[in-house]
Design a protein around this motif. Structure first.
Motif, PDB file in Angstrom:
ATOM      1  N   GLU A   1      10.959   4.944 -22.515  1.00  0.00           N
ATOM      2  CA  GLU A   1      12.052   4.452 -21.682  1.00  0.00           C
ATOM      3  C   GLU A   1      12.599   5.514 -20.744  1.00  0.00           C
ATOM      4  O   GLU A   1      13.500   5.232 -19.964  1.00  0.00           O
ATOM      5  N   SER A   2      12.121   6.743 -20.822  1.00  0.00           N
ATOM      6  CA  SER A   2      12.617   7.820 -19.971  1.00  0.00           C
ATOM      7  C   SER A   2      11.506   8.853 -19.792  1.00  0.00           C
ATOM      8  O   SER A   2      10.539   8.884 -20.567  1.00  0.00           O
ATOM      9  N   PRO A   3      11.637   9.713 -18.776  1.00  0.00           N
ATOM     10  CA  PRO A   3      10.616  10.760 -18.588  1.00  0.00           C
ATOM     11  C   PRO A   3      10.533  11.745 -19.747  1.00  0.00           C
ATOM     12  O   PRO A   3       9.519  12.427 -19.909  1.00  0.00           O
ATOM     13  N   TYR A   4      11.586  11.821 -20.572  1.00  0.00           N
ATOM     14  CA  TYR A   4      11.575  12.797 -21.669  1.00  0.00           C
ATOM     15  C   TYR A   4      10.513  12.442 -22.724  1.00  0.00           C
ATOM     16  O   TYR A   4       9.981  13.331 -23.390  1.00  0.00           O
ATOM     17  N   ALA A   5      10.208  11.149 -22.871  1.00  0.00           N
ATOM     18  CA  ALA A   5       9.144  10.762 -23.801  1.00  0.00           C
ATOM     19  C   ALA A   5       7.794  11.321 -23.348  1.00  0.00           C
ATOM     20  O   ALA A   5       7.007  11.840 -24.151  1.00  0.00           O
ATOM     21  N   GLY A   6       7.534  11.225 -22.041  1.00  0.00           N
ATOM     22  CA  GLY A   6       6.295  11.816 -21.521  1.00  0.00           C
ATOM     23  C   GLY A   6       6.266  13.322 -21.666  1.00  0.00           C
ATOM     24  O   GLY A   6       5.217  13.916 -21.942  1.00  0.00           O
ATOM     25  N   LEU A   7       7.427  13.970 -21.485  1.00  0.00           N
ATOM     26  CA  LEU A   7       7.493  15.429 -21.680  1.00  0.00           C
ATOM     27  C   LEU A   7       7.089  15.802 -23.098  1.00  0.00           C
ATOM     28  O   LEU A   7       6.327  16.749 -23.314  1.00  0.00           O
ATOM     29  N   VAL A   8       7.623  15.072 -24.090  1.00  0.00           N
ATOM     30  CA  VAL A   8       7.318  15.378 -25.493  1.00  0.00           C
ATOM     31  C   VAL A   8       5.834  15.167 -25.771  1.00  0.00           C
ATOM     32  O   VAL A   8       5.205  15.961 -26.484  1.00  0.00           O
ATOM     33  N   MET A   9       5.248  14.094 -25.221  1.00  0.00           N
ATOM     34  CA  MET A   9       3.812  13.853 -25.427  1.00  0.00           C
ATOM     35  C   MET A   9       2.983  15.019 -24.880  1.00  0.00           C
ATOM     36  O   MET A   9       2.068  15.526 -25.546  1.00  0.00           O
ATOM     37  N   VAL A  10       3.313  15.456 -23.668  1.00  0.00           N
ATOM     38  CA  VAL A  10       2.552  16.548 -23.046  1.00  0.00           C
ATOM     39  C   VAL A  10       2.716  17.840 -23.839  1.00  0.00           C
ATOM     40  O   VAL A  10       1.742  18.540 -24.155  1.00  0.00           O
ATOM     41  N   ALA A  11       3.960  18.179 -24.170  1.00  0.00           N
ATOM     42  CA  ALA A  11       4.217  19.423 -24.887  1.00  0.00           C
ATOM     43  C   ALA A  11       3.607  19.401 -26.287  1.00  0.00           C
ATOM     44  O   ALA A  11       3.102  20.418 -26.776  1.00  0.00           O
ATOM     45  N   ASP A  12       3.645  18.240 -26.956  1.00  0.00           N
ATOM     46  CA  ASP A  12       3.054  18.117 -28.290  1.00  0.00           C
ATOM     47  C   ASP A  12       1.546  18.370 -28.223  1.00  0.00           C
ATOM     48  O   ASP A  12       0.976  19.089 -29.061  1.00  0.00           O
TER      49      ASP A  12
ATOM     50  N   ASN B   1      14.463   7.831 -28.166  1.00  0.00           N
ATOM     51  CA  ASN B   1      13.264   7.164 -27.644  1.00  0.00           C
ATOM     52  C   ASN B   1      12.087   8.134 -27.499  1.00  0.00           C
ATOM     53  O   ASN B   1      10.940   7.774 -27.771  1.00  0.00           O
ATOM     54  N   ALA B   2      12.363   9.381 -27.097  1.00  0.00           N
ATOM     55  CA  ALA B   2      11.281  10.360 -26.963  1.00  0.00           C
ATOM     56  C   ALA B   2      10.626  10.640 -28.309  1.00  0.00           C
ATOM     57  O   ALA B   2       9.397  10.763 -28.403  1.00  0.00           O
ATOM     58  N   ALA B   3      11.436  10.729 -29.385  1.00  0.00           N
ATOM     59  CA  ALA B   3      10.866  10.957 -30.719  1.00  0.00           C
ATOM     60  C   ALA B   3      10.061   9.760 -31.183  1.00  0.00           C
ATOM     61  O   ALA B   3       8.995   9.903 -31.800  1.00  0.00           O
ATOM     62  N   ALA B   4      10.539   8.546 -30.908  1.00  0.00           N
ATOM     63  CA  ALA B   4       9.848   7.339 -31.377  1.00  0.00           C
ATOM     64  C   ALA B   4       8.577   7.059 -30.587  1.00  0.00           C
ATOM     65  O   ALA B   4       7.621   6.488 -31.126  1.00  0.00           O
ATOM     66  N   ALA B   5       8.538   7.475 -29.305  1.00  0.00           N
ATOM     67  CA  ALA B   5       7.423   7.084 -28.426  1.00  0.00           C
ATOM     68  C   ALA B   5       6.377   8.168 -28.265  1.00  0.00           C
ATOM     69  O   ALA B   5       5.418   7.964 -27.513  1.00  0.00           O
ATOM     70  N   HIS B   6       6.500   9.309 -28.971  1.00  0.00           N
ATOM     71  CA  HIS B   6       5.563  10.400 -28.662  1.00  0.00           C
ATOM     72  C   HIS B   6       4.166  10.134 -29.203  1.00  0.00           C
ATOM     73  O   HIS B   6       3.251  10.909 -28.917  1.00  0.00           O
ATOM     74  N   HIS B   7       3.974   9.054 -29.994  1.00  0.00           N
ATOM     75  CA  HIS B   7       2.625   8.623 -30.387  1.00  0.00           C
ATOM     76  C   HIS B   7       2.321   7.216 -29.860  1.00  0.00           C
ATOM     77  O   HIS B   7       1.473   6.518 -30.412  1.00  0.00           O
ATOM     78  N   ASN B   8       3.046   6.792 -28.813  1.00  0.00           N
ATOM     79  CA  ASN B   8       2.825   5.502 -28.151  1.00  0.00           C
ATOM     80  C   ASN B   8       3.026   4.314 -29.092  1.00  0.00           C
ATOM     81  O   ASN B   8       2.421   3.259 -28.898  1.00  0.00           O
ATOM     82  N   GLU B   9       3.887   4.475 -30.111  1.00  0.00           N
ATOM     83  CA  GLU B   9       4.164   3.359 -31.012  1.00  0.00           C
ATOM     84  C   GLU B   9       5.228   2.428 -30.444  1.00  0.00           C
ATOM     85  O   GLU B   9       5.297   1.270 -30.832  1.00  0.00           O
ATOM     86  N   VAL B  10       6.082   2.935 -29.563  1.00  0.00           N
ATOM     87  CA  VAL B  10       7.066   2.124 -28.842  1.00  0.00           C
ATOM     88  C   VAL B  10       6.976   2.514 -27.376  1.00  0.00           C
ATOM     89  O   VAL B  10       6.536   3.627 -27.043  1.00  0.00           O
ATOM     90  N   PRO B  11       7.391   1.635 -26.446  1.00  0.00           N
ATOM     91  CA  PRO B  11       7.318   1.976 -25.017  1.00  0.00           C
ATOM     92  C   PRO B  11       8.258   3.133 -24.676  1.00  0.00           C
ATOM     93  O   PRO B  11       9.346   3.266 -25.235  1.00  0.00           O
TER      94      PRO B  11
END
Length: 508
Positions: free
Chosen positions: A401-412, A389-399
């Motif tokens: 589902e966990s804090p790790y998605a937000g971590l990836v967005m910030v770090a990216d 989910n973190a890989a799929a959501a790091h460009h906000n294309e899917v919702p």
């Protein structure tokens, strides 16, 4: 003198004359033979020279044909760009017409509101006359209650402002703590700036090698392009050729193959196919080595071999001249550092950061964005659902589902905007930020414009008396279109239009 002596002398003279004639004839024949041989040699040399000139003319004709094809492709691209510009202008005209129509509707609506306001004002005047009449007949308690109710209504806005300031202070404290965590993570990681080149140029020992690379009737270059899936661009640049291909892995295979062919000296279809096969084997081994090196650097294990190959391929793909594999490793480290600060699992965060751009390494057989494709691939190979989910959501294309998605967005975002990470000089960066602010400030009704977050967002403050709510929305779209048409920039830019009204009264 006797007759015999005279006869002998005469016969000797005749014989000498005959011998002289014979010797002369032989010399003439010898001269004719040497002239004939000389003419034959000159004829053969002329034929050889004519054949060389013919070959040179054929090569020149091929070069001019290639140049004409390139010019034709350039003209086609120019026509395509002009057609797009015309379509865009037509859209702008249509939007202007819609805007004028909306303005007319707003004027009509404002007129109706004005009429309604006049009617309401008349009602209020009548109501105040009635209240004044009632106040003159009130006792002390009724007057106090009326005063309290009116005071409460007048102070409602001040109460709301006080509540907002208290909540805003709490939010500011939370933002400060988040900033502290991000700064701590950024201070603990070090990376080297990327300076990789995007063009692949192969040097030649001499310009004569260009003809050998092309081959007779173009057989060698056609075989090379077919075997490698690339395009060889041979022009007038001295002692070099350029390899062009969208796939960086194929381009690297073509470079290795061509350098091996130049070193070997034998350039023909069979040797080309042999060298390309060797280069593919060498590239596969190198890709696996790069992927395993990244995993060892991050101390990760239990990764499927196909994922390792895709990680290695990321080394040859650049994003704004930033090496994608190095970017992924940096994002993984940032995710792990921030996760350890806020109490999340660093191992899951590290895997999510490393695999977030894995979709950029796949070929054209997959359809969809790199985030969705990469998430599908790691899901097929048994990755954790939070990593997927973190890989799929790091460009906000899917919702998320966990804090790790937000971590990836910030770090990216941190890895992308870090100074020196991408090929952008400080002068170019300053000029781009200044251009963004100038475009926003040039619009009617704009009082101030600020580019923030390294040019990824621009905040526009408008005059509320000049720009209404609907006009502010239209202004954001107009600024967005102007930035898209007039500037070149990496990633995306968010436009925020702020329309604020403040009312002040002075108590004396």
């Amino acid at each position: 003198m006797s007759f015999e002596q005279t006869l002998g002398i005469a016969m000797g003279a005749v014989i000498g004359a005959c011998l002289a004639v014979l010797i002369y004839r032989r010399r003439v024949i010898r001269l004719q033979e040497s002239e004939r041989l000389k003419c034959d040699v000159e004829l053969r040399e002329a034929k050889l020279k004519l054949r060389e000139e013919h070959n040179e003319m054929e090569l020149e004709l091929q070069r001019k044909q290639t140049e004409n094809e390139r010019m034709l492709a350039s003209r086609e691209n120019e026509l395509t760009v002009r057609a797009r510009d015309l379509d865009r202008k037509a859209e702008h005209l249509k939007e202007a017409e819609n805007l004028i129509e909306q303005k007319n509707k707003e004027v009509s609506r404002e007129q109706r509101l004005l009429d309604d306001a006049e009617h309401e004002a008349e009602k209020v005047r009548r109501l105040y006359r009635l209240k004044l009449h009632q106040i003159t007949h009130m006792d002390e308690n009724d007057a106090r209650q009326l005063l309290l109710r009116s005071t409460e209504k007048e102070c409602a806005q001040e109460i709301a402002d006080l509540r907002r300031s208290k909540l805003g202070r709490s939010e500011a404290e939370v933002n400060g703590e988040a900033t502290r965590i991000l700064l701590a993570a950024m201070q603990r990681i070090t990376s080297q700036p990327m300076n990789d080149a995007t063009a692949t140029v192969v040097s030649l020992p001499s310009d004569e090698m260009k003809g050998r690379i092309i081959g007779r009737e173009g057989r060698n270059i056609r075989t090379f392009e077919h075997a490698t899936g690339t395009t060889l661009m041979i022009d007038e640049t001295p002692d070099s050729v350029m390899i062009s291909c969208f796939d960086p892995v194929r381009r690297e295979i073509a470079r290795i193959s061509l350098e091996a062919l130049l070193k070997d000296g034998r350039i023909h279809p069979a040797s080309i196919e042999e060298q390309v096969a060797k280069a593919e084997e060498e590239m596969r081994a190198n890709v696996i080595h790069l992927g395993e090196s990244a995993l060892r650097k991050l101390r990760l294990h239990d990764v499927h071999p196909e994922i390792v190959v895709l990680l290695g391929k990321l080394h040859y793909r650049l994003s704004n001249n930033q090496n994608t594999l190095a970017h992924s490793v940096e994002v993984a480290n940032l995710c792990a550092l921030i996760a350890s600060e806020i109490g999340l699992d660093p191992a899951i965060a590290k895997r999510a950061g490393l695999f977030h751009d894995i979709g950029k390494a796949v070929d054209e057989d997959y359809e969809g964005s790199h985030a969705i494709v990469g998430a599908d691939i790691i899901k097929q190979h048994g990755e954790d659902s939070r990593v997927v989910n973190a890989a799929a959501a790091h460009h906000n294309e899917v919702p998320a589902e966990s804090p790790y998605a937000g971590l990836v967005m910030v770090a990216d975002s941190l890895s992308a905007v870090r100074p020196g990470a991408r090929a952008s000089s400080i002068d170019g960066f300053i000029q781009r930020v200044r251009s963004i602010e100038e475009i926003a400030a040039a619009e009617h009704g704009v009082s101030e414009a600020y580019a923030i977050q390294a040019g990824r967002e621009v905040r526009v403050i408008v005059e509320p008396d000049v720009i209404g709510d609907e006009e502010a929305r239209q202004l954001a779209r107009t600024i967005s279109r102007r930035i898209e048409n007039e500037l070149n920039y990496p990633g995306s830019i968010e436009i925020t239009v702020i329309r604020e009204q403040r009312y002040k009264e002075m108590a004396v």
